[in-house]
Design a protein around this motif. Structure first.
Motif, mmCIF file in Angstrom:
data_model
loop_
_atom_site.group_PDB
_atom_site.id
_atom_site.type_symbol
_atom_site.label_atom_id
_atom_site.label_comp_id
_atom_site.label_asym_id
_atom_site.label_seq_id
_atom_site.Cartn_x
_atom_site.Cartn_y
_atom_site.Cartn_z
ATOM 1 N N TRP A 457 -11.937 -7.499 11.593
ATOM 2 C CA TRP A 457 -10.818 -7.059 10.264
ATOM 3 C C TRP A 457 -10.877 -5.669 9.430
ATOM 4 N N GLN A 458 -12.551 -5.629 9.013
ATOM 5 C CA GLN A 458 -13.024 -4.467 8.102
ATOM 6 C C GLN A 458 -13.322 -3.092 9.371
ATOM 7 N N THR A 459 -13.261 -3.159 10.451
ATOM 8 C CA THR A 459 -13.117 -2.199 11.379
ATOM 9 C C THR A 459 -12.032 -1.274 11.862
ATOM 10 N N ALA A 460 -10.979 -2.596 11.358
ATOM 11 C CA ALA A 460 -9.652 -1.881 12.140
ATOM 12 C C ALA A 460 -9.034 -1.700 10.801
ATOM 13 N N ARG A 461 -9.081 -2.228 9.618
ATOM 14 C CA ARG A 461 -8.592 -1.188 8.449
ATOM 15 C C ARG A 461 -8.710 0.123 8.102
ATOM 16 N N GLY A 462 -10.539 -0.562 8.151
ATOM 17 C CA GLY A 462 -10.764 0.947 7.960
ATOM 18 C C GLY A 462 -11.583 1.225 6.484
ATOM 19 N N ALA A 463 -12.410 2.002 6.073
ATOM 20 C CA ALA A 463 -13.586 2.072 5.043
ATOM 21 C C ALA A 463 -12.531 2.095 4.559
ATOM 22 N N ASP A 464 -11.203 3.347 4.273
ATOM 23 C CA ASP A 464 -10.895 4.086 3.273
ATOM 24 C C ASP A 464 -9.269 3.045 2.774
ATOM 25 N N PHE A 465 -9.482 2.039 3.034
ATOM 26 C CA PHE A 465 -7.923 1.574 3.069
ATOM 27 C C PHE A 465 -7.839 0.769 1.401
ATOM 28 N N LYS A 466 -6.632 1.238 1.218
ATOM 29 C CA LYS A 466 -6.600 1.072 -0.498
ATOM 30 C C LYS A 466 -4.868 0.993 -0.263
ATOM 31 N N TYR A 467 -4.772 -0.948 -0.399
ATOM 32 C CA TYR A 467 -3.466 -0.751 -0.446
ATOM 33 C C TYR A 467 -2.301 -0.854 -1.566
ATOM 34 N N GLU A 468 -1.583 -0.039 -1.201
ATOM 35 C CA GLU A 468 -0.262 -0.124 -1.676
ATOM 36 C C GLU A 468 1.040 -0.206 -1.585
ATOM 37 N N ALA A 469 1.378 -1.306 -1.710
ATOM 38 C CA ALA A 469 2.819 -2.015 -1.727
ATOM 39 C C ALA A 469 4.248 -0.764 -1.075
ATOM 40 N N LEU A 470 4.602 -1.554 -0.700
ATOM 41 C CA LEU A 470 5.466 -0.012 -0.116
ATOM 42 C C LEU A 470 7.184 -0.213 -0.965
ATOM 43 N N LEU A 471 6.902 -1.286 -1.727
ATOM 44 C CA LEU A 471 8.038 -1.833 -2.197
ATOM 45 C C LEU A 471 7.300 -0.680 -3.837
ATOM 46 N N GLY A 472 6.409 -0.532 -4.209
ATOM 47 C CA GLY A 472 6.529 0.415 -5.532
ATOM 48 C C GLY A 472 5.526 -0.397 -6.834
ATOM 49 N N ASN A 473 6.181 -0.193 -7.965
ATOM 50 C CA ASN A 473 5.754 -1.518 -8.716
ATOM 51 C C ASN A 473 6.673 -2.582 -8.771
ATOM 52 N N ARG A 474 7.797 -2.297 -8.759
ATOM 53 C CA ARG A 474 9.090 -3.300 -8.902
ATOM 54 C C ARG A 474 8.473 -4.748 -9.451
ATOM 55 N N LYS A 475 9.401 -5.828 -10.238
ATOM 56 C CA LYS A 475 9.112 -6.749 -9.987
ATOM 57 C C LYS A 475 10.017 -7.330 -8.582
ATOM 58 N N PRO A 476 9.013 -9.087 -8.675
ATOM 59 C CA PRO A 476 10.567 -9.612 -8.286
ATOM 60 C C PRO A 476 11.958 -9.079 -7.813
ATOM 61 N N ALA A 477 12.449 -8.880 -6.767
ATOM 62 C CA ALA A 477 13.771 -9.075 -6.816
ATOM 63 C C ALA A 477 15.097 -10.364 -6.720
ATOM 64 N N LEU A 478 14.562 -11.168 -7.801
ATOM 65 C CA LEU A 478 14.331 -12.273 -7.666
ATOM 66 C C LEU A 478 16.609 -12.663 -8.202
ATOM 67 N N ASP A 479 16.710 -11.465 -7.726
ATOM 68 C CA ASP A 479 18.605 -12.047 -7.802
ATOM 69 C C ASP A 479 19.100 -10.995 -6.613
ATOM 70 N N TYR A 480 18.512 -10.932 -5.523
ATOM 71 C CA TYR A 480 18.982 -9.929 -4.098
ATOM 72 C C TYR A 480 19.753 -10.704 -3.108
ATOM 73 N N ARG A 481 19.780 -12.026 -3.724
ATOM 74 C CA ARG A 481 20.874 -12.769 -2.398
ATOM 75 C C ARG A 481 22.253 -13.114 -3.722
ATOM 76 N N LYS A 482 22.471 -12.874 -4.976
ATOM 77 C CA LYS A 482 23.323 -13.109 -6.388
ATOM 78 C C LYS A 482 23.885 -11.814 -5.566
#
Ligand SMILES: [Zn+2]
Ligand SMILES: [Zn+2]
Length: 482
Positions: A457-482
């Motif tokens: 898995w480490q090999t597949a992910r790549g040594a320089d992988f750094k996680y950044e969420a595609l949704l940025g820093n937003r808080k959980p969209a708790l009301d997205y179904r409201k």
């Protein structure tokens, strides 16, 4: 035809010969799960009835937490700023094996547990992705593994992750961002399907968001020149995006629904909203296409003299498969075997098959639910997106599909809701619970296997992988179904 609510306790289509070759402790896990089929079937039916949508799965989440507490797990509830997310833990030390559980329903699709179309008018949502089975099936596996550890004096940790709002809410992304998977060695998951397979398949990365246009309302006939239509903003944006389709990589998926489009034709709408998804298995392409969708929205606002703002609602990575782990899952799925229908279930499946249309009805047969797909290691892509993707970049992750739906069923269809509320769904769920249990036990028993999976898995992910969420820093969209 009456709904299939009676759970047959008869054994599933078990490749009994193969199972007899299993060590006694593993056999005990399988028979233990068989004996609890009606119980877990009851939990799944209860969650099916509630059909709670993303971030509103209060009762469903509590039901599974209660089950795990009763079994001796320690439950940490409300994690990652999400009231319906939880982590249940049993045991201590390494290795740490996690299992994912989902339990959210889809809005706008309701259906009774019948083989013909029969919406339930009193409901606003339905389990069209079978997450009513996903949650209890994973919970059953976690408890079975705990009982195995206890009975055989094994060390290690088993964690059940209660992960809300998979459908568009990206619940797991916040749990990854919070670091809840950092100490976990391997994560297992499954998904309801119309077939049984454990391919090392990937999924589509996506970004989703709502574009809100604001204009000026006016009488649409007496003073139209005074108005600026927010709906014009939405329609212009959609037109530009639809033109753009010709100029993006052809395996990209872009779709939208107009969630607000005005209330009355004789009022120029001063507010309109459109909800977009963009997907590709390549994250960078999704990010690029999303930027262009935003430009279309900006251009639309400019041309219609409306104001536009947008909110990124969700964003998930593609799944990073680990073939070493898929091989183990596939072996165990073969041992467990697929789903065999009794006479009543076969009739149900045949009746439902009439609704699939000539193409799909003739390709797949009810008996296919008993089969196990041969493994395809050639980078298969599932058409959907899942927040399991983000988990798979944080920790080696492996999944399987189990035949909870009549063969020929598409996910997110009324047929999927129907089968998920019957014994057909429960039988598929038990296939998953057993396969997950055996795989977790293999991992807990074999440190070298865990190590191999992690290094692949480490090999597949790549040594320089750094996680950044595609949704940025937003808080959980708790009301997205409201
Ligand atoms: Zn789904
Ligand atoms: Zn799903």
């Amino acid at each position: 035809m009456k709904p299939l609510t009676v759970l047959a306790l008869a054994a599933l289509a078990l490749p009994l010969q193969a199972q007899k070759s299993l060590p006694k402790d593993r056999q005990a896990v399988l028979t233990g799960l068989d004996s609890k089929m009606a119980h877990y079937g009851g939990l799944s039916k209860q969650i099916w009835d509630w059909a709670e949508v993303g971030y509103q799965e209060v009762k469903s989440s509590a039901l599974l937490q209660e089950e795990l507490k009763k079994a001796g797990f320690t439950v940490q509830a409300g994690v990652a700023g999400i009231p319906t997310a939880f982590v249940a833990t049993y045991g201590s030390g390494k290795p740490v094996v996690g299992i994912l559980a989902e339990y959210d329903a889809l809005p706008g699709i309701t259906q009774d547990a019948t083989p013909e179309r029969k919406p339930i008018d009193s409901k606003r949502a339905g389990h069209a992705c079978g997450h009513n089975l996903f949650g209890p099936g994973s919970t059953a596996a976690a408890i079975a593994v705990k009982e195995w550890m206890q009975a055989n004096g094994k060390t290690g940790t088993i964690k059940l992750y209660g992960t809300p709002a998979e459908e568009g809410g990206s619940g797991k992304v916040y749990m990854v961002r919070e670091g809840l998977f950092n100490e976990t060695d391997v994560v297992l998951h499954w998904h309801p399907a119309d077939n049984n397979s454990a391919n090392p398949s990937t999924s589509l990365a996506n970004i989703t968001g709502k574009f809100r246009f604001r204009g000026i309302s006016a009488h649409a006939a007496a003073a139209p020149e005074r108005g600026r239509s927010a709906l014009d903003g939405v329609e212009s944006m959609n037109y530009m995006v639809n033109m753009m389709r010709e100029h993006i990589p052809s395996d990209t998926r872009v779709h939208y629904v107009i969630t607000r489009g005005g209330e009355a034709p004789n009022v120029v709408p001063d507010f309109a909203e459109v909800y977009y998804y963009a997907r590709n298995k390549n994250r960078a392409i999704v990010q690029d296409v999303w930027k262009r969708i935003v430009k279309a929205a900006e251009g639309a606002a400019l041309g219609t003299e409306t104001k536009m703002e947008y909110e990124v609602i969700g964003g998930v990575y593609n799944i990073l498969p680990v073939e070493t782990l898929s091989q183990v899952m596939h072996k165990n799925l073969g041992l467990v075997g697929g789903v065999t229908y009794n006479e009543e279930e076969t009739k149900f499946a045949e009746k439902m098959g009439e609704s699939f249309g000539a193409t799909f009805g003739s390709i797949k047969k009810p008996g296919d639910a008993a089969k196990i797909s041969t493994m395809n290691t050639n980078d298969p892509v599932s058409g959907g997106s899942t927040d399991v993707g983000d988990v798979s970049w944080a920790v080696p992750t492996v999944g399987l599909s189990a035949a909870t739906w009549v063969p020929g069923t598409a996910a997110h269809s009324w047929q999927a809701v129907a089968a998920a509320g019957t014994s057909i769904g429960v039988k598929g769920m038990m296939v998953a619970a057993k396969t997950l249990s055996l795989t977790a036990i293999d991992l807990l028993s074999d440190p070298a296997l865990v190590q191999k999976a992690r290094s692949d898995w480490q090999t597949a992910r790549g040594a320089d992988f750094k996680y950044e969420a595609l949704l940025g820093n937003r808080k959980p969209a708790l009301d997205y179904r409201k």
